[in-house]
Write a protein that holds these residues in place. Sequence first.
Motif, PDB file in Angstrom:
ATOM      1  N   TRP A 161       1.051  -0.784  -0.020  1.00 59.91           N
ATOM      2  CA  TRP A 161       0.076  -0.216  -0.034  1.00 59.91           C
ATOM      3  C   TRP A 161       1.249   1.238   0.296  1.00 59.91           C
ATOM      4  CZ3 TRP A 161      -1.674   3.771   4.275  1.00 59.91           C
ATOM      5  CH2 TRP A 161      -2.826   4.149   4.267  1.00 59.91           C
ATOM      6  N   VAL A 162       1.525   0.740   0.913  1.00 58.58           N
ATOM      7  CA  VAL A 162       2.716   2.650   0.395  1.00 58.58           C
ATOM      8  C   VAL A 162       3.911   2.413  -0.477  1.00 58.58           C
ATOM      9  CG1 VAL A 162       5.052   3.135   2.156  1.00 58.58           C
ATOM     10  CG2 VAL A 162       3.464   1.904   3.065  1.00 58.58           C
ATOM     11  N   VAL A 163       3.615   1.808  -1.012  1.00 59.72           N
ATOM     12  CA  VAL A 163       4.467   1.642  -1.911  1.00 59.72           C
ATOM     13  C   VAL A 163       2.979   2.400  -3.489  1.00 59.72           C
ATOM     14  CG1 VAL A 163       5.167   0.428  -4.584  1.00 59.72           C
ATOM     15  CG2 VAL A 163       6.017  -0.461  -2.371  1.00 59.72           C
ATOM     16  N   THR A 164       2.364   2.248  -3.468  1.00 57.93           N
ATOM     17  CA  THR A 164       1.456   2.663  -4.506  1.00 57.93           C
ATOM     18  C   THR A 164       1.044   4.077  -4.043  1.00 57.93           C
ATOM     19  OG1 THR A 164      -0.412   2.256  -2.992  1.00 57.93           O
ATOM     20  CG2 THR A 164      -0.300   0.306  -4.700  1.00 57.93           C
ATOM     21  N   LEU A 165       1.343   4.632  -2.804  1.00 55.15           N
ATOM     22  CA  LEU A 165       0.967   5.966  -2.015  1.00 55.15           C
ATOM     23  C   LEU A 165       2.249   6.617  -3.256  1.00 55.15           C
ATOM     24  CD1 LEU A 165       0.312   5.967   1.415  1.00 55.15           C
ATOM     25  CD2 LEU A 165      -1.280   6.399  -0.179  1.00 55.15           C
ATOM     26  N   VAL A 166       3.649   6.207  -2.774  1.00 54.43           N
ATOM     27  CA  VAL A 166       4.716   6.516  -3.449  1.00 54.43           C
ATOM     28  C   VAL A 166       4.938   6.683  -5.215  1.00 54.43           C
ATOM     29  CG1 VAL A 166       7.671   6.448  -4.285  1.00 54.43           C
ATOM     30  CG2 VAL A 166       6.298   5.768  -1.583  1.00 54.43           C
ATOM     31  N   GLN A 167       4.320   6.146  -5.778  1.00 54.81           N
ATOM     32  CA  GLN A 167       4.185   5.836  -7.358  1.00 54.81           C
ATOM     33  C   GLN A 167       2.519   6.833  -7.064  1.00 54.81           C
ATOM     34  OE1 GLN A 167       3.077   0.943  -7.990  1.00 54.81           O
ATOM     35  NE2 GLN A 167       4.794   1.106  -8.604  1.00 54.81           N
ATOM     36  N   LYS A 168       1.624   6.890  -6.728  1.00 50.30           N
ATOM     37  CA  LYS A 168       0.883   7.430  -6.796  1.00 50.30           C
ATOM     38  C   LYS A 168       1.801   9.435  -6.274  1.00 50.30           C
ATOM     39  CE  LYS A 168      -3.255   5.406  -5.145  1.00 50.30           C
ATOM     40  NZ  LYS A 168      -4.402   5.177  -4.798  1.00 50.30           N
ATOM     41  N   GLU A 169       2.395   9.511  -6.045  1.00 46.35           N
ATOM     42  CA  GLU A 169       3.492  10.781  -5.899  1.00 46.35           C
ATOM     43  C   GLU A 169       2.584  11.647  -4.672  1.00 46.35           C
ATOM     44  OE1 GLU A 169       3.661  12.927  -9.515  1.00 46.35           O
ATOM     45  OE2 GLU A 169       5.278  10.919 -10.311  1.00 46.35           O
ATOM     46  N   LEU A 170       1.947  11.073  -3.758  1.00 42.67           N
ATOM     47  CA  LEU A 170       1.864  11.831  -2.742  1.00 42.67           C
ATOM     48  C   LEU A 170       2.965  12.437  -2.137  1.00 42.67           C
ATOM     49  CD1 LEU A 170      -0.535   9.969  -3.198  1.00 42.67           C
ATOM     50  CD2 LEU A 170      -0.623   9.941  -0.617  1.00 42.67           C
ATOM     51  N   ASP A 171       2.906  13.651  -1.342  1.00 43.50           N
ATOM     52  CA  ASP A 171       3.961  13.966  -0.437  1.00 43.50           C
ATOM     53  C   ASP A 171       4.205  13.010   0.407  1.00 43.50           C
ATOM     54  OD1 ASP A 171       5.408  16.730  -0.144  1.00 43.50           O
ATOM     55  OD2 ASP A 171       4.365  16.486   2.176  1.00 43.50           O
ATOM     56  N   SER A 172       5.563  13.306   0.826  1.00 48.21           N
ATOM     57  CA  SER A 172       6.023  12.079   1.750  1.00 48.21           C
ATOM     58  C   SER A 172       5.658  12.557   2.927  1.00 48.21           C
ATOM     59  CB  SER A 172       7.917  12.264   1.907  1.00 48.21           C
ATOM     60  OG  SER A 172       8.146  14.018   2.414  1.00 48.21           O
TER      61      SER A 172
END
Length: 292
Positions: A53-64
Amino acid sequence: MELFFKYLQYEKRFSPHTITSYQTDLHQFQEYLQEVYQLEDLKVADHAIIRSWVVTLVQKELDSRTIHRKIASLRSYYRFLVQRGLLETNPTLRIKAPKLAKKLPAFIPEDAFTQLLDQSEFTTDFKGQRERLILELLYGTGMRLAELTTLQLEDINLAASTLKVLGKGNKERILPLNASLINALSHYLQLRSATFPNNNSSFLFVTDKEAPLYPKYVYRVVKKYISTVSTANKNSPHVLRHSFATHLLNRGADLGAIKDLLGHASLAATQVYTHNSIEKLKAIFEKAHPKA
């Protein structure tokens, strides 16, 4: 999950805004479980699923910082389950959050805010003076958005030139009011009584329909006026809080005093504002140091 939210509200005494963030994060993870893994119960999710899930959030380019908050929400929830004996181990303990990009607090220059108040055409009716007071209170006291919208009439003490705010963790603090704020508050209170003579609301700020003011309205007001004097991308109410702290520090205020005014639990949270004052420190250094 509802027990967890009640725990945050009644035992941890988190603000409504913080609890809403937790609810959003957990429901988003629940939706991910249902869509990708066809799972309904968060208790069956292991660290591999959470990492995906965290990987998908990163792929969506969400702010860190947003990703950090979402991971923190999950950690708190699973810690709660372990404490209540509903789960043996916390699956988030093996989750590593992405590195945070160090960002300095955004603020507007001192002269820009003065220009905003002097040159903006606030209407003389209740709505216009309400908008002006919102800006003056956020900048003049450094209070948070949630503290502004929950201000009560009884919290205002014009005679003592102070107001009381309820901060994070239900911690109260007393803030001083400058002469400009006292005048703005006095004028607003007169208009409020004249506009709504039968209003029994205890809230300082009310809408045109006499209901308590909501956060999105404050966001719109701040963005509307700050955008006229600043080209910065961020025009949120928190920018005025950052400006309040930065301008105080630039004028020589003690860091410990700023910490108390902002309602920070530790000095570490306040020290970030010292970075915004480096240009002023350079100027002092060049002027005062024999070798500069």
